[in-house]
Design a protein around this motif. Structure first.
Motif, PDB file in Angstrom:
ATOM      1  N   VAL A 130       0.997  -1.563   0.004  1.00 31.72           N
ATOM      2  CA  VAL A 130       0.412  -0.104   0.090  1.00 31.72           C
ATOM      3  C   VAL A 130       0.774   1.557  -0.160  1.00 31.72           C
ATOM      4  O   VAL A 130       0.886   2.131  -1.000  1.00 31.72           O
ATOM      5  CB  VAL A 130      -1.018   0.084   1.233  1.00 31.72           C
ATOM      6  CG1 VAL A 130      -1.822   1.408   1.513  1.00 31.72           C
ATOM      7  CG2 VAL A 130      -2.039  -1.085   1.440  1.00 31.72           C
ATOM      8  N   GLN A 133       3.319   0.742  -3.781  1.00 32.52           N
ATOM      9  CA  GLN A 133       2.449   0.776  -4.908  1.00 32.52           C
ATOM     10  C   GLN A 133       1.427   1.597  -4.881  1.00 32.52           C
ATOM     11  O   GLN A 133       0.281   1.704  -5.912  1.00 32.52           O
ATOM     12  CB  GLN A 133       2.272  -0.243  -5.667  1.00 32.52           C
ATOM     13  CG  GLN A 133       3.452  -1.160  -5.543  1.00 32.52           C
ATOM     14  CD  GLN A 133       3.837  -3.161  -6.182  1.00 32.52           C
ATOM     15  OE1 GLN A 133       2.498  -2.851  -6.219  1.00 32.52           O
ATOM     16  NE2 GLN A 133       4.245  -3.462  -5.859  1.00 32.52           N
ATOM     17  N   GLY A 134       0.759   2.319  -3.585  1.00 27.36           N
ATOM     18  CA  GLY A 134      -0.457   2.969  -3.384  1.00 27.36           C
ATOM     19  C   GLY A 134      -1.587   1.903  -3.316  1.00 27.36           C
ATOM     20  O   GLY A 134      -3.352   2.420  -3.171  1.00 27.36           O
ATOM     21  N   ARG A 135      -1.721   0.472  -3.313  1.00 28.05           N
ATOM     22  CA  ARG A 135      -2.816  -0.362  -3.480  1.00 28.05           C
ATOM     23  C   ARG A 135      -2.743  -1.341  -3.179  1.00 28.05           C
ATOM     24  O   ARG A 135      -1.350  -2.039  -3.218  1.00 28.05           O
ATOM     25  CB  ARG A 135      -3.653  -0.149  -4.633  1.00 28.05           C
ATOM     26  CG  ARG A 135      -4.673  -0.305  -5.003  1.00 28.05           C
ATOM     27  CD  ARG A 135      -5.068  -1.307  -6.143  1.00 28.05           C
ATOM     28  NE  ARG A 135      -6.116  -1.696  -6.607  1.00 28.05           N
ATOM     29  CZ  ARG A 135      -6.303  -2.804  -6.388  1.00 28.05           C
ATOM     30  NH1 ARG A 135      -5.046  -3.804  -6.531  1.00 28.05           N
ATOM     31  NH2 ARG A 135      -7.478  -3.822  -7.089  1.00 28.05           N
ATOM     32  N   ASP A 136      -3.643  -2.817  -2.288  1.00 25.37           N
ATOM     33  CA  ASP A 136      -3.527  -3.910  -2.224  1.00 25.37           C
ATOM     34  C   ASP A 136      -5.219  -3.889  -1.935  1.00 25.37           C
ATOM     35  O   ASP A 136      -6.258  -3.567  -1.687  1.00 25.37           O
ATOM     36  CB  ASP A 136      -2.438  -3.519  -0.709  1.00 25.37           C
ATOM     37  CG  ASP A 136      -2.701  -5.447  -0.881  1.00 25.37           C
ATOM     38  OD1 ASP A 136      -1.911  -6.139  -1.814  1.00 25.37           O
ATOM     39  OD2 ASP A 136      -2.384  -5.797  -0.025  1.00 25.37           O
ATOM     40  N   GLU A 137      -5.435  -5.240  -2.386  1.00 26.84           N
ATOM     41  CA  GLU A 137      -6.160  -5.721  -1.976  1.00 26.84           C
ATOM     42  C   GLU A 137      -6.481  -7.580  -1.337  1.00 26.84           C
ATOM     43  O   GLU A 137      -5.248  -8.091  -1.016  1.00 26.84           O
ATOM     44  CB  GLU A 137      -7.256  -6.009  -3.532  1.00 26.84           C
ATOM     45  CG  GLU A 137      -8.947  -6.369  -3.338  1.00 26.84           C
ATOM     46  CD  GLU A 137      -9.396  -6.781  -4.082  1.00 26.84           C
ATOM     47  OE1 GLU A 137     -10.817  -6.859  -4.474  1.00 26.84           O
ATOM     48  OE2 GLU A 137      -8.317  -5.910  -5.400  1.00 26.84           O
ATOM     49  N   GLU A 154     -10.422  -3.247  -0.340  1.00 27.60           N
ATOM     50  CA  GLU A 154      -9.806  -2.937  -1.225  1.00 27.60           C
ATOM     51  C   GLU A 154      -8.387  -1.461  -0.218  1.00 27.60           C
ATOM     52  O   GLU A 154      -9.958  -0.808  -0.084  1.00 27.60           O
ATOM     53  CB  GLU A 154      -9.882  -2.488  -2.456  1.00 27.60           C
ATOM     54  CG  GLU A 154      -8.904  -1.676  -3.305  1.00 27.60           C
ATOM     55  CD  GLU A 154      -9.869  -1.223  -4.512  1.00 27.60           C
ATOM     56  OE1 GLU A 154      -8.480  -1.424  -5.783  1.00 27.60           O
ATOM     57  OE2 GLU A 154     -10.790  -0.608  -3.751  1.00 27.60           O
ATOM     58  N   VAL A 156      -6.301   2.049  -1.299  1.00 27.47           N
ATOM     59  CA  VAL A 156      -6.104   2.968  -1.579  1.00 27.47           C
ATOM     60  C   VAL A 156      -5.516   4.094  -1.050  1.00 27.47           C
ATOM     61  O   VAL A 156      -5.915   4.586  -0.378  1.00 27.47           O
ATOM     62  CB  VAL A 156      -6.981   2.939  -3.389  1.00 27.47           C
ATOM     63  CG1 VAL A 156      -5.869   4.077  -3.871  1.00 27.47           C
ATOM     64  CG2 VAL A 156      -7.101   1.745  -4.082  1.00 27.47           C
ATOM     65  N   TYR A 157      -4.455   4.324  -1.354  1.00 26.43           N
ATOM     66  CA  TYR A 157      -3.381   5.138  -0.977  1.00 26.43           C
ATOM     67  C   TYR A 157      -3.028   6.172  -2.161  1.00 26.43           C
ATOM     68  O   TYR A 157      -2.085   5.883  -2.693  1.00 26.43           O
ATOM     69  CB  TYR A 157      -2.533   4.659   0.153  1.00 26.43           C
ATOM     70  CG  TYR A 157      -1.476   5.900   0.554  1.00 26.43           C
ATOM     71  CD1 TYR A 157      -1.919   7.341   0.565  1.00 26.43           C
ATOM     72  CD2 TYR A 157      -0.627   5.631   0.779  1.00 26.43           C
ATOM     73  CE1 TYR A 157      -1.251   8.558   1.410  1.00 26.43           C
ATOM     74  CE2 TYR A 157       1.353   6.856   1.717  1.00 26.43           C
ATOM     75  CZ  TYR A 157       0.091   7.732   1.422  1.00 26.43           C
ATOM     76  OH  TYR A 157       0.855   9.299   2.439  1.00 26.43           O
ATOM     77  N   THR A 163      -8.167   5.257   1.329  1.00 21.23           N
ATOM     78  CA  THR A 163      -9.392   4.918   0.566  1.00 21.23           C
ATOM     79  C   THR A 163      -9.413   3.530   1.220  1.00 21.23           C
ATOM     80  O   THR A 163      -8.875   2.496   0.541  1.00 21.23           O
ATOM     81  CB  THR A 163     -10.362   5.154  -0.332  1.00 21.23           C
ATOM     82  OG1 THR A 163     -10.016   6.657  -0.625  1.00 21.23           O
ATOM     83  CG2 THR A 163     -11.601   4.505  -0.151  1.00 21.23           C
TER      84      THR A 163
END
Length: 201
Positions: A130, A133-137, A154, A156-157, A163
């Motif tokens: 996160v 890379q700004g995201r993970d799920e 999810e 998101v950064y 969020t």
């Protein structure tokens, strides 16, 4: 003659020293660009590290069910009726519409705001991913025979905003119920703070 010679030598020395001082004064100063750039880089890195520590602390506190750690990222009372909705039974929450959700309520109903399915799904999130890379799920399935569930989360950064979108399908004996929760946090000025909470379903 000896005195005149000595005086002449002394004046010559003073003249040479004066010339050297003028040359030193005329030398251009070394540019401070590199020093200033290094200072700026260090400041930005320190700012980023501080922010990342806050994000890790928030996620870790939610995951481990520690309201005392998580409440630092909320300003109380929270002006959002959705907290009352998830905290109280349907016949009670409407009586609290428009009332601020206080710190005491936050601690009392923490496990309803961030329920067990949410926290177990959050535990599967790669926080480093996160941050870098700004995201993970992540997914988590509760295979309880009486009340199972399938959950996705999810995170998101991006653009000074985090969020968290949580979707859950709860399975009962003869039916299923779906709902979603979205938590938004901002990271402006290096301070992580709660911004919004939305629910659906």
């Amino acid at each position: 003659m000896k005195k005149i010679k000595t005086l002449s030598v002394g004046l010559s020395v003073l003249f040479l020293l004066s010339c050297e001082n003028k040359q030193d004064a005329n030398k251009p100063e070394k540019p401070k660009v590199e020093t200033e750039k290094t200072s700026t880089d260090n400041s930005e890195k320190s700012h980023e590290n501080h922010l990342q520590k806050q994000i890790v602390s928030l996620i870790d506190g939610i995951q481990k069910g520690k309201p005392d750690e998580v409440k630092a990222y909320f300003d109380f009372p929270i002006k959002n009726d959705n907290f009352w909705y998830v905290a109280l039974e349907s016949e009670k929450w409407e009586k609290h519409l428009g009332k601020g959700f206080g710190e005491k309520e936050f601690q009392t109903y923490f496990n309803r705001i961030f329920n067990d399915d949410f926290r177990k799904t959050l535990a599967k999130i790669d926080v480093d991913k996160v941050l870098k890379q700004g995201r993970d799920e992540a997914e988590y399935t509760n295979k309880s025979p009486s009340e199972g569930s399938k959950n996705t989360l999810e995170i998101v950064y991006v653009d000074d905003k985090i969020t968290m979108t949580f979707n859950s399908t709860v399975y009962y004996e003869d039916m299923a119920d779906e709902y979603s929760q979205v938590f938004v946090f901002t990271t402006k000025d290096g301070v992580l703070k709660f911004k919004d909470f939305q629910i659906a379903g």
